[in-house]
Design a protein around this motif. Structure first.
Motif, PDB file in Angstrom:
ATOM      1  N   UNK A  58     -11.024  34.614  13.625  1.00 27.48           N
ATOM      2  CA  UNK A  58     -10.215  33.759  14.494  1.00 27.48           C
ATOM      3  C   UNK A  58     -10.472  32.281  14.202  1.00 27.48           C
ATOM      4  N   UNK A  59     -11.727  31.933  13.967  1.00 23.28           N
ATOM      5  CA  UNK A  59     -12.064  30.538  13.665  1.00 23.28           C
ATOM      6  C   UNK A  59     -11.398  30.106  12.360  1.00 23.28           C
ATOM      7  N   UNK A  60     -11.499  30.948  11.338  1.00 16.39           N
ATOM      8  CA  UNK A  60     -10.878  30.635  10.046  1.00 16.39           C
ATOM      9  C   UNK A  60      -9.370  30.490  10.187  1.00 16.39           C
ATOM     10  N   UNK A  61      -8.758  31.407  10.918  1.00  9.91           N
ATOM     11  CA  UNK A  61      -7.305  31.356  11.119  1.00  9.91           C
ATOM     12  C   UNK A  61      -6.904  30.101  11.882  1.00  9.91           C
ATOM     13  N   UNK A  62      -7.672  29.754  12.910  1.00  8.45           N
ATOM     14  CA  UNK A  62      -7.354  28.566  13.706  1.00  8.45           C
ATOM     15  C   UNK A  62      -7.445  27.302  12.864  1.00  8.45           C
ATOM     16  N   UNK A  63      -8.476  27.198  12.039  1.00 11.67           N
ATOM     17  CA  UNK A  63      -8.636  26.028  11.169  1.00 11.67           C
ATOM     18  C   UNK A  63      -7.437  25.898  10.233  1.00 11.67           C
ATOM     19  N   UNK A  64      -7.025  26.993   9.635  1.00  9.44           N
ATOM     20  CA  UNK A  64      -5.897  26.963   8.698  1.00  9.44           C
ATOM     21  C   UNK A  64      -4.609  26.518   9.387  1.00  9.44           C
ATOM     22  N   UNK A  65      -4.344  27.059  10.558  1.00 14.85           N
ATOM     23  CA  UNK A  65      -3.087  26.748  11.241  1.00 14.85           C
ATOM     24  C   UNK A  65      -3.098  25.329  11.796  1.00 14.85           C
ATOM     25  N   UNK A  66      -4.241  24.876  12.317  1.00 11.22           N
ATOM     26  CA  UNK A  66      -4.326  23.498  12.806  1.00 11.22           C
ATOM     27  C   UNK A  66      -4.082  22.521  11.664  1.00 11.22           C
ATOM     28  N   UNK A  67      -4.645  22.812  10.488  1.00 15.57           N
ATOM     29  CA  UNK A  67      -4.431  21.945   9.326  1.00 15.57           C
ATOM     30  C   UNK A  67      -2.965  21.935   8.906  1.00 15.57           C
ATOM     31  N   UNK A  68      -2.295  23.074   9.030  1.00 18.94           N
ATOM     32  CA  UNK A  68      -0.901  23.186   8.595  1.00 18.94           C
ATOM     33  C   UNK A  68       0.086  22.633   9.619  1.00 18.94           C
ATOM     34  N   UNK A  69      -0.153  22.918  10.901  1.00 18.60           N
ATOM     35  CA  UNK A  69       0.850  22.659  11.936  1.00 18.60           C
ATOM     36  C   UNK A  69       0.401  21.703  13.031  1.00 18.60           C
ATOM     37  N   UNK A  70      -0.864  21.297  12.995  1.00 13.00           N
ATOM     38  CA  UNK A  70      -1.375  20.485  14.084  1.00 13.00           C
ATOM     39  C   UNK A  70      -1.805  21.362  15.247  1.00 13.00           C
ATOM     40  N   UNK A  71      -2.443  20.740  16.221  1.00 13.38           N
ATOM     41  CA  UNK A  71      -2.972  21.502  17.348  1.00 13.38           C
ATOM     42  C   UNK A  71      -1.856  22.155  18.156  1.00 13.38           C
ATOM     43  N   UNK A  72      -0.766  21.418  18.380  1.00 13.47           N
ATOM     44  CA  UNK A  72       0.311  21.970  19.199  1.00 13.47           C
ATOM     45  C   UNK A  72       0.961  23.181  18.528  1.00 13.47           C
ATOM     46  N   UNK A  73       0.918  23.223  17.207  1.00 16.05           N
ATOM     47  CA  UNK A  73       1.498  24.360  16.501  1.00 16.05           C
ATOM     48  C   UNK A  73       0.561  25.544  16.382  1.00 16.05           C
ATOM     49  N   UNK A  74      -0.698  25.332  16.772  1.00 18.29           N
ATOM     50  CA  UNK A  74      -1.699  26.404  16.664  1.00 18.29           C
ATOM     51  C   UNK A  74      -1.696  27.229  17.945  1.00 18.29           C
TER      52      UNK A  74
END
Length: 202
Positions: free
Chosen positions: A13-29
């Motif tokens: 979950x941590x790895x997935x969250x880091x990837x999505x935050x980097x791609x989409x920003x916090x609001x997109x995560x």
């Protein structure tokens, strides 16, 4: 779907969250996107992390643990100045290698700062504690221990500026030149504050 140990599930979950935050920003995560990226049920994410704040704190703690595990080190008794200079270079090199983490950290921290200043302090303190602990390993008897906190904050501040510069230009020469100038300054500062040692009369 295979049943994973709780610790492994948290890491996913941590790895997935880091990837999505980097791609989409916090609001997109969103929690749904994080669960999908981790290939896990949404309920498992909510079981592991009851709030977004818990997840963000876990990301920062994981980042600090990863940095220690993957090579942040200070030779014991090497001297505070040399320790600070070497540590700054290691931090800069790590962010250059781990661009996803660097991007996610920027996105995440400013979002947290707007939402909850107390949580922002806790997140930032995770890294300061790590840096201070490493710097203390380098202390020699004639080093000024009061500089440890100052140098840790300075290294963190320099890293805060280097990350957006690196993500913008991706120029290793620019990064390394900047880091070398500041690293040498930190070493000189610590050397200038050495405490004279009184030797026993023979």
């Amino acid at each position: 779907m295979a049943r994973l140990p709780a610790g492994q599930r948290r890491e996913d979950f941590i790895t997935a969250a880091v990837q999505i935050i980097a791609e989409r920003g916090v609001h997109g995560a969103t929690t749904r996107r994080i669960a999908e990226r981790a290939q896990a049920p949404l309920a498992s994410l909510h079981y592991c992390f009851h709030t977004k704040e818990e997840l963000f704190l876990a990301i920062y703690e994981d980042m600090a643990a990863t940095q220690l595990r993957e090579g942040f080190h200070v030779r014991e008794g090497s001297g505070l100045g040399r320790a600070a200079a070497g540590l700054l270079r290691q931090v800069a090199a790590w962010f250059g290698k781990e661009q996803t983490y660097a991007q996610a950290q920027l996105e995440m921290f400013f979002w947290v700062l707007r939402q909850d200043s107390d949580l922002a302090k806790r997140l930032y303190q995770v890294h300061l504690d790590m840096l201070e602990g490493l710097l203390r390993q380098g202390l020699r008897p004639d080093d000024d221990v009061k500089l440890v906190e100052v140098l840790a904050r300075t290294i963190a501040s320099v890293a805060d500026g280097l990350v957006p510069q690196w993500l913008t230009f991706k120029d290793p020469v620019m990064r390394d030149t900047t880091v070398d100038v500041i690293a040498e300054s930190l070493e000189r500062l610590a050397d200038a504050h050495r405490i004279p040692q009184v030797t026993a009369a023979g």
